[in-house]
Design a protein around this motif. Sequence first.
Motif, PDB file in Angstrom:
ATOM      1  N   GLU A  52       0.817  -1.220   0.000  1.00  0.00           N
ATOM      2  CA  GLU A  52       0.000   0.000   0.000  1.00  0.00           C
ATOM      3  C   GLU A  52       0.848   1.266   0.000  1.00  0.00           C
ATOM      4  O   GLU A  52       0.470   2.280   0.582  1.00  0.00           O
ATOM      5  CB  GLU A  52      -0.938  -0.003   1.215  1.00  0.00           C
ATOM      6  CG  GLU A  52      -1.949  -1.113   1.206  1.00  0.00           C
ATOM      7  CD  GLU A  52      -2.937  -1.002   0.053  1.00  0.00           C
ATOM      8  OE1 GLU A  52      -3.240   0.129  -0.378  1.00  0.00           O
ATOM      9  OE2 GLU A  52      -3.403  -2.049  -0.425  1.00  0.00           O
ATOM     10  N   SER A  55      -0.918   4.696  -1.224  1.00  0.00           N
ATOM     11  CA  SER A  55      -1.872   5.355  -0.330  1.00  0.00           C
ATOM     12  C   SER A  55      -1.243   5.774   0.995  1.00  0.00           C
ATOM     13  O   SER A  55      -1.523   6.856   1.496  1.00  0.00           O
ATOM     14  CB  SER A  55      -3.082   4.462  -0.086  1.00  0.00           C
ATOM     15  OG  SER A  55      -2.691   3.259   0.525  1.00  0.00           O
ATOM     16  N   MET A 102      -4.721   2.591 -16.120  1.00  0.00           N
ATOM     17  CA  MET A 102      -4.577   1.294 -15.450  1.00  0.00           C
ATOM     18  C   MET A 102      -5.460   0.272 -16.147  1.00  0.00           C
ATOM     19  O   MET A 102      -6.637   0.513 -16.344  1.00  0.00           O
ATOM     20  CB  MET A 102      -4.968   1.410 -13.973  1.00  0.00           C
ATOM     21  CG  MET A 102      -3.935   2.120 -13.141  1.00  0.00           C
ATOM     22  SD  MET A 102      -4.366   2.123 -11.388  1.00  0.00           S
ATOM     23  CE  MET A 102      -4.496   0.394 -11.026  1.00  0.00           C
ATOM     24  N   GLN A 103      -4.889  -0.856 -16.488  1.00  0.00           N
ATOM     25  CA  GLN A 103      -5.637  -1.908 -17.171  1.00  0.00           C
ATOM     26  C   GLN A 103      -6.136  -2.990 -16.220  1.00  0.00           C
ATOM     27  O   GLN A 103      -6.945  -3.817 -16.602  1.00  0.00           O
ATOM     28  CB  GLN A 103      -4.769  -2.534 -18.263  1.00  0.00           C
ATOM     29  CG  GLN A 103      -4.351  -1.540 -19.334  1.00  0.00           C
ATOM     30  CD  GLN A 103      -5.548  -0.962 -20.067  1.00  0.00           C
ATOM     31  OE1 GLN A 103      -6.383  -1.696 -20.573  1.00  0.00           O
ATOM     32  NE2 GLN A 103      -5.654   0.359 -20.107  1.00  0.00           N
ATOM     33  N   ASN A 104      -5.607  -3.011 -14.992  1.00  0.00           N
ATOM     34  CA  ASN A 104      -6.077  -3.961 -13.983  1.00  0.00           C
ATOM     35  C   ASN A 104      -5.932  -3.327 -12.607  1.00  0.00           C
ATOM     36  O   ASN A 104      -5.521  -2.177 -12.491  1.00  0.00           O
ATOM     37  CB  ASN A 104      -5.332  -5.306 -14.096  1.00  0.00           C
ATOM     38  CG  ASN A 104      -3.833  -5.120 -14.016  1.00  0.00           C
ATOM     39  OD1 ASN A 104      -3.333  -4.429 -13.145  1.00  0.00           O
ATOM     40  ND2 ASN A 104      -3.112  -5.752 -14.931  1.00  0.00           N
ATOM     41  N   LEU A 105      -6.224  -4.066 -11.579  1.00  0.00           N
ATOM     42  CA  LEU A 105      -6.242  -3.507 -10.232  1.00  0.00           C
ATOM     43  C   LEU A 105      -4.872  -3.424  -9.582  1.00  0.00           C
ATOM     44  O   LEU A 105      -4.730  -2.822  -8.527  1.00  0.00           O
ATOM     45  CB  LEU A 105      -7.179  -4.326  -9.339  1.00  0.00           C
ATOM     46  CG  LEU A 105      -8.652  -4.274  -9.738  1.00  0.00           C
ATOM     47  CD1 LEU A 105      -9.472  -5.194  -8.860  1.00  0.00           C
ATOM     48  CD2 LEU A 105      -9.173  -2.849  -9.667  1.00  0.00           C
ATOM     49  N   THR A 106      -3.867  -4.034 -10.178  1.00  0.00           N
ATOM     50  CA  THR A 106      -2.531  -3.972  -9.598  1.00  0.00           C
ATOM     51  C   THR A 106      -1.659  -3.012 -10.394  1.00  0.00           C
ATOM     52  O   THR A 106      -1.834  -2.839 -11.598  1.00  0.00           O
ATOM     53  CB  THR A 106      -1.866  -5.359  -9.555  1.00  0.00           C
ATOM     54  OG1 THR A 106      -1.759  -5.856 -10.888  1.00  0.00           O
ATOM     55  CG2 THR A 106      -2.669  -6.319  -8.698  1.00  0.00           C
ATOM     56  N   LEU A 107      -0.724  -2.411  -9.699  1.00  0.00           N
ATOM     57  CA  LEU A 107       0.174  -1.443 -10.315  1.00  0.00           C
ATOM     58  C   LEU A 107       1.566  -1.704  -9.772  1.00  0.00           C
ATOM     59  O   LEU A 107       1.792  -1.617  -8.560  1.00  0.00           O
ATOM     60  CB  LEU A 107      -0.300  -0.024  -9.969  1.00  0.00           C
ATOM     61  CG  LEU A 107       0.391   1.142 -10.628  1.00  0.00           C
ATOM     62  CD1 LEU A 107       0.237   1.070 -12.151  1.00  0.00           C
ATOM     63  CD2 LEU A 107      -0.198   2.448 -10.116  1.00  0.00           C
ATOM     64  N   ALA A 171      -5.368   5.695 -10.885  1.00  0.00           N
ATOM     65  CA  ALA A 171      -5.019   4.990  -9.645  1.00  0.00           C
ATOM     66  C   ALA A 171      -5.435   5.756  -8.398  1.00  0.00           C
ATOM     67  O   ALA A 171      -5.442   5.220  -7.309  1.00  0.00           O
ATOM     68  CB  ALA A 171      -3.516   4.734  -9.599  1.00  0.00           C
ATOM     69  N   LYS A 173      -8.344   8.673  -7.060  1.00  0.00           N
ATOM     70  CA  LYS A 173      -9.571   9.433  -7.341  1.00  0.00           C
ATOM     71  C   LYS A 173      -9.789  10.469  -6.260  1.00  0.00           C
ATOM     72  O   LYS A 173      -9.422  10.259  -5.112  1.00  0.00           O
ATOM     73  CB  LYS A 173     -10.796   8.496  -7.378  1.00  0.00           C
ATOM     74  CG  LYS A 173     -10.651   7.319  -8.307  1.00  0.00           C
ATOM     75  CD  LYS A 173     -10.993   7.700  -9.694  1.00  0.00           C
ATOM     76  CE  LYS A 173     -11.056   6.459 -10.572  1.00  0.00           C
ATOM     77  NZ  LYS A 173     -10.418   6.557 -11.807  1.00  0.00           N
TER      78      LYS A 173
END
Length: 178
Positions: A52, A55, A102-107, A171, A173
């Motif tokens: 994380e 964040s 972003m194409q998926n939930l992981t970066l 990523a 908002k």
Amino acid sequence: MTAIKRTQNFDLSLPQIHFSKGKLLTDELHSKFPFMLRDEVGEIGIEELVGECLSIHLRLREPLSRIVNAPCIYTIGYVETAERNMFHQTDESLKALLRDGMQNLTLNIHAWLTLPTMEIVDFSLPTTYAVVNRDQQGVGAIIANHPDSLVRGLKYHPMLVGESFLRRIGALKDFFAL
């Protein structure tokens, strides 16, 4: 300086940056640091640190700025260890994220805070590394040092500064309370 230029070249918002000489992370501050941080934001659990980094460093930027009495810079990049590069990014991969979002939930990217003295403060990497490698020694540790003083082959490679990159790729908002 390269991260600042890259941020500008990518047409991203650049935070105000003021560099200074010297050292903000003194031995006295190191000894008080965990308690000061706890007083600012409360207890931080392992689940808030592992994976994380984006964040937690956004959340801790202002409290850390108050603690060190200087503005902290949100920094995005990758980390090099003696074994490998972690969260490695290139200009091309960053441009692709800007183009495609972003194409998926992981970066696969890392963030930390940089002080005006160029000292690095990373709240998440030691705990993430410890949990992934099943080594309890690093849990709860913080990397807080000047890049020239890091040990065991650890190197930070800043790629961008500020959070506008994260906003642009989706990523991060903005939420507004009513």
